[in-house]
Design an enzyme around this catalytic site. Structure first.
Site, PDB file in Angstrom:
ATOM      1  N   SER A 143       0.894  -1.177   0.073  1.00  0.00           N
ATOM      2  CA  SER A 143       0.069   0.020   0.018  1.00  0.00           C
ATOM      3  C   SER A 143       0.987   1.228  -0.085  1.00  0.00           C
ATOM      4  O   SER A 143       1.873   1.229   0.652  1.00  0.00           O
ATOM      5  CB  SER A 143      -0.903   0.046   1.039  1.00  0.00           C
ATOM      6  OG  SER A 143      -1.491   1.342   1.322  1.00  0.00           O
ATOM      7  N   TYR A 168      -2.309  -0.017   9.946  1.00  0.00           N
ATOM      8  CA  TYR A 168      -2.567  -0.804   8.816  1.00  0.00           C
ATOM      9  C   TYR A 168      -1.158  -0.414   7.949  1.00  0.00           C
ATOM     10  O   TYR A 168      -0.759  -1.350   7.229  1.00  0.00           O
ATOM     11  CB  TYR A 168      -3.644  -0.048   8.163  1.00  0.00           C
ATOM     12  CG  TYR A 168      -3.765  -0.429   6.579  1.00  0.00           C
ATOM     13  CD1 TYR A 168      -4.276  -1.780   6.120  1.00  0.00           C
ATOM     14  CD2 TYR A 168      -3.314   0.508   5.622  1.00  0.00           C
ATOM     15  CE1 TYR A 168      -4.284  -2.262   4.879  1.00  0.00           C
ATOM     16  CE2 TYR A 168      -3.669   0.127   4.291  1.00  0.00           C
ATOM     17  CZ  TYR A 168      -3.897  -1.232   4.150  1.00  0.00           C
ATOM     18  OH  TYR A 168      -4.126  -1.451   2.594  1.00  0.00           O
TER      19      TYR A 168
END
Length: 338
Positions: A143, A168
């Site tokens: 990501s 995350y």
């Protein structure tokens, strides 16, 4: 090829599985169908692939598509140390595309355990299965969030990413380190892809495109953090899928190079207010904007340097924001029968 696609009921996983099926590969899709966002949307994506997974008792059981003879689905947790190895043992996948993860930056602030279970424990289990059952190539989703508050732009894969500002992001950085270790120790070919703000038809309800459209059409306020002074490298789903498929079909660029990491984005950051203006223009409606301060875990700008994937896989994003928004709106209106 025989390919495992994890996260097959998710936004990107669904599109990747569909394209691989259409290209004639034998695909097994895996997903736990959790309730982080609408389970109905996830089940409807699977219905598009000819699979009815609405029976909650069908865990760990293969469900054959009634629409495609080369697609099978299994509802399974990545961290399941009994059934995931069995799946690998019984199928001997040539390629694995790992798009399953607990997503969401803000959600990780309140629910850290889920991220550790899925993104760390689950990914470790997947790596071990790939090693044990001789998978030729693992492609996994990372990501843009790993870049944190990096000020140098555009973001390059050689930039230091040692200060993630959300759990995350930390789990995604951990995945990259774990994957590198397995590639180094066991000569497992691994390709990591750092995605940048993906949007398009069948998109996630917690992402900007969906949130903005839903709010505008329902005449509800749009929450704009950092007073709307944000930029995102919005990337249309078709461009993302094309990039992923290039890495799958062409394999590692160098047979002797076991680990590779790429950005995959549009490389043209768009101001959120400009993005909203385009939705307003195409819906003939005016957004109600609610200006709010920056949220913990958020970053003010993302911008992908895609020169490496362009050089190695001829990646060329081609869908403009204007056309991408148009395609999303067409899907949204059809799906919700507006």
């Amino acid at each position: 090829m025989k390919i495992l696609v994890t996260g097959a009921a998710g936004f990107i996983g669904f599109h990747v599985a569909k394209k691989l099926i259409d290209n004639g590969h034998e695909v097994i899709g895996l997903d736990n169908i959790n309730d982080y966002y609408s389970v109905e949307l996830k089940l409807d994506r699977l219905l598009e692939l000819g699979v009815d997974a609405s029976d909650g008792e069908n865990y760990n059981k293969l469900i054959h598509s009634v629409k495609y003879n080369n697609f099978t689905f299994v509802r399974l947790e990545l961290q399941d140390r009994r059934y995931l190895p069995e799946l690998f043992k019984n199928n001997l996948f040539e390629k694995v595309v790992n798009l399953a993860a607990q997503a969401g930056v803000r959600y990780s602030l309140q629910n850290p355990e889920i991220y550790i279970d899925s993104n760390i424990v689950g990914f470790a289990n997947l790596l071990e299965c790939c090693r044990r059952y001789k998978v030729n190539h693992l492609i996994f989703a990372s990501s843009s969030s790993v870049y944190g508050e990096n000020e140098k732009v555009p973001f390059g894969t050689d930039d230091p990413v040692d200060h993630p500002i959300s759990l995350y992001a930390a789990t995604k950085k951990s995945n990259e380190l774990m994957a590198y270790t397995y590639s180094h120790l066991y000569k497992l070919h691994v390709t990591g892809l750092r995605f940048f703000t993906v949007y398009g038809p069948w998109g996630r309800p917690d992402m900007a495109m969906f949130l903005f459209t839903d709010a505008i059409l329902k005449k509800k306020p749009i929450k704009l953090f950092n007073n709307g002074i944000m930029e995102r490298d919005f990337t249309f789903i078709d461009d993302i899928v094309t990039g992923i498929l290039s890495t799958i079909q062409n394999g590692p660029v160098e047979e002797s190079k076991y680990y590779a990491l790429y950005n995959i984005g549009n490389s043209e950051p768009v101001k959120l207010l400009r993005f909203i203006e385009e939705i307003e223009k195409q819906t003939n409606l005016t957004a109600i904007k609610m200006m709010l301060p920056m949220q913990p875990g958020d970053v003010s700008r993302t911008w992908a340097d895609v020169s490496a994937i362009k050089q190695d896989y001829n990646y060329k994003p081609s869908v403009s924001v204007k056309d991408g928004i148009r395609q999303f709106l067409e899907w949204y209106r059809e799906y919700y029968k507006l």
